[in-house]
Every structure is written in structure tokens, then in C-alpha cells.
Design an enzyme around this catalytic site. Structure first.
Site, mmCIF file in Angstrom:
data_model
loop_
_atom_site.group_PDB
_atom_site.id
_atom_site.type_symbol
_atom_site.label_atom_id
_atom_site.label_comp_id
_atom_site.label_asym_id
_atom_site.label_seq_id
_atom_site.Cartn_x
_atom_site.Cartn_y
_atom_site.Cartn_z
ATOM 1 N N HIS A 202 37.863 31.717 40.932
ATOM 2 C CA HIS A 202 39.028 32.569 41.215
ATOM 3 C C HIS A 202 40.204 31.619 41.301
ATOM 4 C CE1 HIS A 202 41.754 35.425 42.988
ATOM 5 N NE2 HIS A 202 41.970 34.591 43.975
ATOM 6 N N GLY A 238 42.721 38.112 40.664
ATOM 7 C CA GLY A 238 43.955 37.613 40.054
ATOM 8 C C GLY A 238 44.558 38.524 39.006
ATOM 9 N N PRO A 280 38.736 41.999 41.824
ATOM 10 C CA PRO A 280 40.157 42.234 42.059
ATOM 11 C C PRO A 280 40.455 42.619 43.495
ATOM 12 C CG PRO A 280 39.152 44.171 41.080
ATOM 13 C CD PRO A 280 38.060 43.138 41.182
ATOM 14 N N GLY A 281 41.605 42.200 43.966
ATOM 15 C CA GLY A 281 42.112 42.674 45.248
ATOM 16 C C GLY A 281 43.332 43.529 44.951
ATOM 17 N N ARG A 282 44.423 42.827 44.689
ATOM 18 C CA ARG A 282 45.705 43.457 44.401
ATOM 19 C C ARG A 282 45.608 44.605 43.397
ATOM 20 N NH1 ARG A 282 49.943 40.552 44.875
ATOM 21 N NH2 ARG A 282 48.654 38.698 44.873
ATOM 22 N N TYR A 322 56.668 34.853 50.164
ATOM 23 C CA TYR A 322 56.658 34.436 48.757
ATOM 24 C C TYR A 322 57.949 34.779 48.019
ATOM 25 C CZ TYR A 322 51.677 35.187 49.892
ATOM 26 O OH TYR A 322 50.457 35.208 50.492
ATOM 27 N N CYS A 351 64.251 39.350 65.371
ATOM 28 C CA CYS A 351 65.203 38.301 65.727
ATOM 29 C C CYS A 351 64.843 37.062 64.924
ATOM 30 C CB CYS A 351 65.134 38.024 67.213
ATOM 31 S SG CYS A 351 65.662 39.442 68.158
HETATM 32 C C1 LIG Z 1 42.092 36.839 47.242
HETATM 33 C C2 LIG Z 1 40.870 36.758 46.442
HETATM 34 C C3 LIG Z 1 40.649 37.641 45.389
HETATM 35 C C4 LIG Z 1 41.633 38.705 44.978
HETATM 36 O O1 LIG Z 1 42.803 38.196 44.480
HETATM 37 P P1 LIG Z 1 43.846 39.225 43.825
HETATM 38 O O2 LIG Z 1 44.911 38.344 43.295
HETATM 39 O O3 LIG Z 1 44.308 40.111 44.900
HETATM 40 O O4 LIG Z 1 43.121 39.955 42.753
HETATM 41 C C5 LIG Z 1 39.468 37.552 44.698
HETATM 42 N N1 LIG Z 1 38.543 36.617 45.028
HETATM 43 C C6 LIG Z 1 38.722 35.748 46.034
HETATM 44 C C7 LIG Z 1 37.670 34.766 46.351
HETATM 45 C C8 LIG Z 1 39.897 35.781 46.768
HETATM 46 O O5 LIG Z 1 40.058 34.910 47.763
#
Ligand SMILES: *Cc1c(COP(=O)(O)O)cnc(C)c1O
Length: 429
Positions: A202, A238, A280-282, A322, A351
């Protein structure tokens, strides 16, 4: 599913009235459109496993939603293991079927560069699969779970991210096992009696597809060193989402084709099936999420006009962390049509001079053209469903906001706003 109307006005989220949501639950408020999350899960149906990196948005209702879509989950801490179990995920896969089938996928994978003592206890207690980002984890696990299978997170020696803080490969990254160390680490695993069943890479968020493609090549080279015990390959996360006007979604089928080709070459070489995962996360939640906040003051500092709202970087930290861009829109309280647009800077209540939503990388205050808003109007910060609530804090002793799930025009509270009592829980004088 348009991010924001061209007019900069937004009165609805997934068929629910923004004003009604604010009225019912208060502000600032996170609202998620369930249908957007379902669509994003289905976009990735070509992959054998979609594993949600829950750190992007770990509300139990969201985890339950993706689980019902057949999506598995990643955990980076004891707390995330607990969340996954609470959302109904089984701790580990059923025993492998023999024959030609794909190897079973573990519903939960613990991915981290360390075990803290609690997370090692939780992994052992529940029999959670581990993706090791540091070689020291091997002996630590072997001592407690003899004979376990592990996957290795590899740092291929290069990386990419939308900022230095999101770069997850190369010498500048603490993540994963350095590619040149892999032969040594394989010997350590063998010596410790652990099976290496897969590889994972990743290397950075918000990256372009051409770059992600390099990862597949690097992973293939390491896979050959691992050899026939390898049954799972993970492409990591990612996948970018479009935040700014003009940005577009990635070419998902092109990306899959590339990884599928890597997988097929490895299957031919090893003579067995290999499971292909994406993590995927995002991508799954970013576009589903909105921060609804109320304009509480409008003022001029010299020539610049500021809208001050009741959400700050305690609510959504990406801009201050960011310099991230989030689309914004205005929901006027009344029914009267908006009277024109103007350039404004948008800030919060903290503040802290960095408490600005319209800042660029480096912390410079910028402005945004928005429909003219006055005190009492609502401002909606969009594409806030990933790394939004999960990074919220109690800074300035502000309560964590409420979260609601909007599904087909109906809405329900999925996390209550914190109370003043919550803020002092566990403290004593
Ligand atoms: C944060 C993370 C993801 C997800 O990343 P995104 O950019 O949100 O898709 C996937 N794998 C690992 C190990 C992560 O730490």
C-alpha cells in the site's frame, strides 16, 4: 451523485432536507449517503476481495453497510478489531476448501507496523489474520500463535502520496518491510514456524494510476521470492476520488486488468489459484459524507470576508493537516432565492489561527466563491466521508459531532453527539 450543484446551493442530501437534518440532530453534523457507499462497493466487484480500510470511516453503521455488500475489513488497532467484531464480522475464515477453489479470505485482517501489547492480545484471543509491516512482529506472533499464517506488507523502495504525510513507500516511509530484506524475513518466518501466505503493498493515497501500476510489478518480483506458499495478493488502497472541480475517477477496469494479469502470471508459475484483494478506504466512503455546519458570524478583516461556522478542525482536520480542498455549498435557512455569490474565507470556532477550511497546502488562507450567506444559513462541506469524523478531536473541549446515515430519503442517528459529561469522563480532581 453530483458532488455539488453548480449554483453552490444544496438543500438535500440523498433526498433528505439539509435544514431538517440540522434541525433534528444539531450542528456540526456528519451525514452519510448510504447509496453512494453501496455504489462504490459494487464498482469494485471484479476483485475477489474488497477489504475496507476502516480507518477512513469506522462508524459501526458504515461497517455494517459495507459488510452487507460482501466487503471485508482491515483493522489497524485493537479498537478497530473490536469495531469489526461489533459490526458482525467473523474473526477468521472457515477452514480452507481443498481442490481448485480460491483460498478462503479472512473477514478481518490486522495490518500494522507494530503490535502494541493490547493488539497482540486481541489478535491471539480472536485468531485474527496478521499482515506484518515489521519483521519483529513475526517472532512476537509466533510465540503466541505457533504455526499461524501471515502476510507481509512490503515497502517496494518507492512511494507516492498526495502529500509527504500520506506517502507510504520508499526510504521516507516507516511502513512495511523493505523489499531487499524480504529473503531474510522469509528465513525468519520459516525459523519461527509461520507460513507466508500472501503479500501486500500500500504505497500512498490519492496517487495516479500509472504509478499504482509500478506497484504490481514490484509485488510480482517479491512474490516469486516467496514462492508457492503464496495464495493472496493485495494491491492495497490509495484509489483516488475527485475532490476538486475537473478531477475525475480513476480507470478502475484498467487498474483491475493490470493486477489481474500479475495474478494470472503468478498462478501459472505456482500452479494454484491466487486471491486478488484491493483495500480501499477513501474510495468507498469519501463521496458519501457531508459536514453540515451553521454560519454563526460573518465579518470583514480589511478587504477579506470571513464566514465563521460551528465546525472547526476539531470536526474535519484534512484542510489543516494537508491543505485539502473540500467542495462547499450553502443551504439557506429560508426559501428565498440566493442573492449572488461572493469570495469568502471559511473558518471555524477554535482559538487557533489554522482553523480555516479554505486553506491551501502550507496553511495560506484562501477564499472560495460561495452563494452569499448570512448568520443562520447552513454551510455543507462535501466529500468529507473519509478521514473526516475519524480524525475529529475534542480540542477546545468541543464534543465529537453526531453522525447520521441517510438512506433513500430517510435518516437515522448512528452516533450521538458527545455530551459535556462525555468530555470529562475518566477525569478526577
Ligand atoms: C490507509 C490505508 C488504506 C486505505 O487508503 P486509502 O487511500 O484511503 O484508500 C489501505 N491499506 C492500508 C494498510 C492503509 O493503512
Amino acid at each position: 451523485m453530483i458532488a455539488s450543484s453548480a449554483s453552490g446551493l444544496r438543500r438535500e442530501i440523498a433526498g433528505a432536507s439539509v435544514a431538517e437534518l440540522a434541525e433534528t440532530y444539531g450542528t456540526p453534523l456528519y451525514a452519510y449517503d448510504a447509496e453512494v457507499i453501496r455504489h462504490r462497493c459494487r464498482d469494485l466487484a471484479a476483485w475477489d476481495t474488497v477489504r475496507f480500510a476502516q480507518k477512513a470511516c469506522s462508524n459501526l453503521a458504515v461497517l455494517d453497510l459495507v459488510r452487507r455488500e460482501g466487503v471485508l475489513v482491515d483493522a489497524v488497532s485493537t479498537g478497530e478489531i473490536h469495531r469489526a467484531l461489533a459490526a458482525g464480522y467473523a474473526p477468521h475464515a472457515a477452514k480452507a476448501a481443498s481442490g481448485d477453489a480460491l483460498p478462503p479470505a479472512d473477514p478481518i485482517v490486522y495490518t500494522a507496523d507494530i503490535f502494541d501489547r493490547d493488539s497482540l492480545d486481541a489478535v491471539v484471543k480472536h485468531g485474527i489474520h496478521v499482515n506484518c509491516g515489521s519483521a519483529d512482529m513475526i517472532e512476537q506472533l509466533a510465540e503466541r500463535m505457533p504455526g499461524a499464517s501471515i502476510t507481509l506488507r512490503v515497502n517496494p523502495g518507492f512511494g507516492h502520496g498526495h502529500s509527504q504525510k500520506t506517502n507510504t513507500g520508499g526510504e521516507g516511509s516507516k511502513h512495511g518491510i523493505w523489499h531487499e530484506e524480504i529473503p531474510d524475513v522469509l528465513r525468519r518466518a520459516e525459523w519461527a514456524g509461520l507460513q507466508v501466505s500472501g503479500l501486500h503493498m500500500h504505497i500512498g493515497s490519492g496517487t495516479d494510476l500509472a504509478h499504482l501500476a509500478e506497484v504490481a510489478g514490484a509485488l510480482e518480483r517479491v512474490a516469486i521470492e516467496v514462492g508457492r506458499s503464496l495464495t493472496t495478493v493485495s494491491a492495497g488502497g490509495g484509489l483516488p476520488v475527485p475532490y476538486k472541480p475537473g478531477e475525475v475517477h480513476a480507470d478502475l477496469s484498467g487498474y483491475f486488468t493490470l493486477w489481474d494479469a500479475t495474478r494470472k502470471r503468478l498462478e501459472d508459475r505456482f500452479g494454484h489459484r491466487i486471491r486478488l484483494e484491493i483495500e480501499p478506504g477513501r474510495y468507498l466512503t469519501a463521496e458519501s459524507g457531508f459536514v453540515i455546519t451553521e454560519v454563526r458570524a460573518v465579518k470583514k478583516q480589511g478587504g477579506r470576508k470571513y464566514l465563521l461556522v460551528d465546525a472547526g478542525f476539531n470536526t474535519l482536520a484534512r484542510p489543516v493537516l494537508y491543505g485539502s480542498y473540500h467542495p462547499m455549498s450553502v443551504c439557506p435557512r429560508g426559501e428565498e432565492p440566493s442573492h449572488g455569490a461572493e469570495d469568502v474565507a471559511v473558518g471555524g470556532p477554535l482559538c487557533e489561527s489554522g482553523d480555516i477550511f479554505t486553506q491551501t497546502d502550507g496553511g495560506f488562507v484562501a477564499t472560495r466563491s460561495l452563494p452569499t450567506a448570512s448568520v443562520g444559513d447552513l454551510l455543507v462541506i462535501e466529500i468529507a466521508g473519509a478521514y473526516g469524523f475519524v480524525m475529529a478531536s475534542n480540542y477546545n473541549s468541543k464534543p465529537l459531532p453526531a453522525e447520521v446515515l441517510v438512506d433513500g430519503g430517510t435518516h437515522r442517528l448512528v452516533r450521538a453527539r458527545q455530551t459535556p459529561e462525555d468530555l470529562v469522563r475518566g477525569e478526577c480532581v
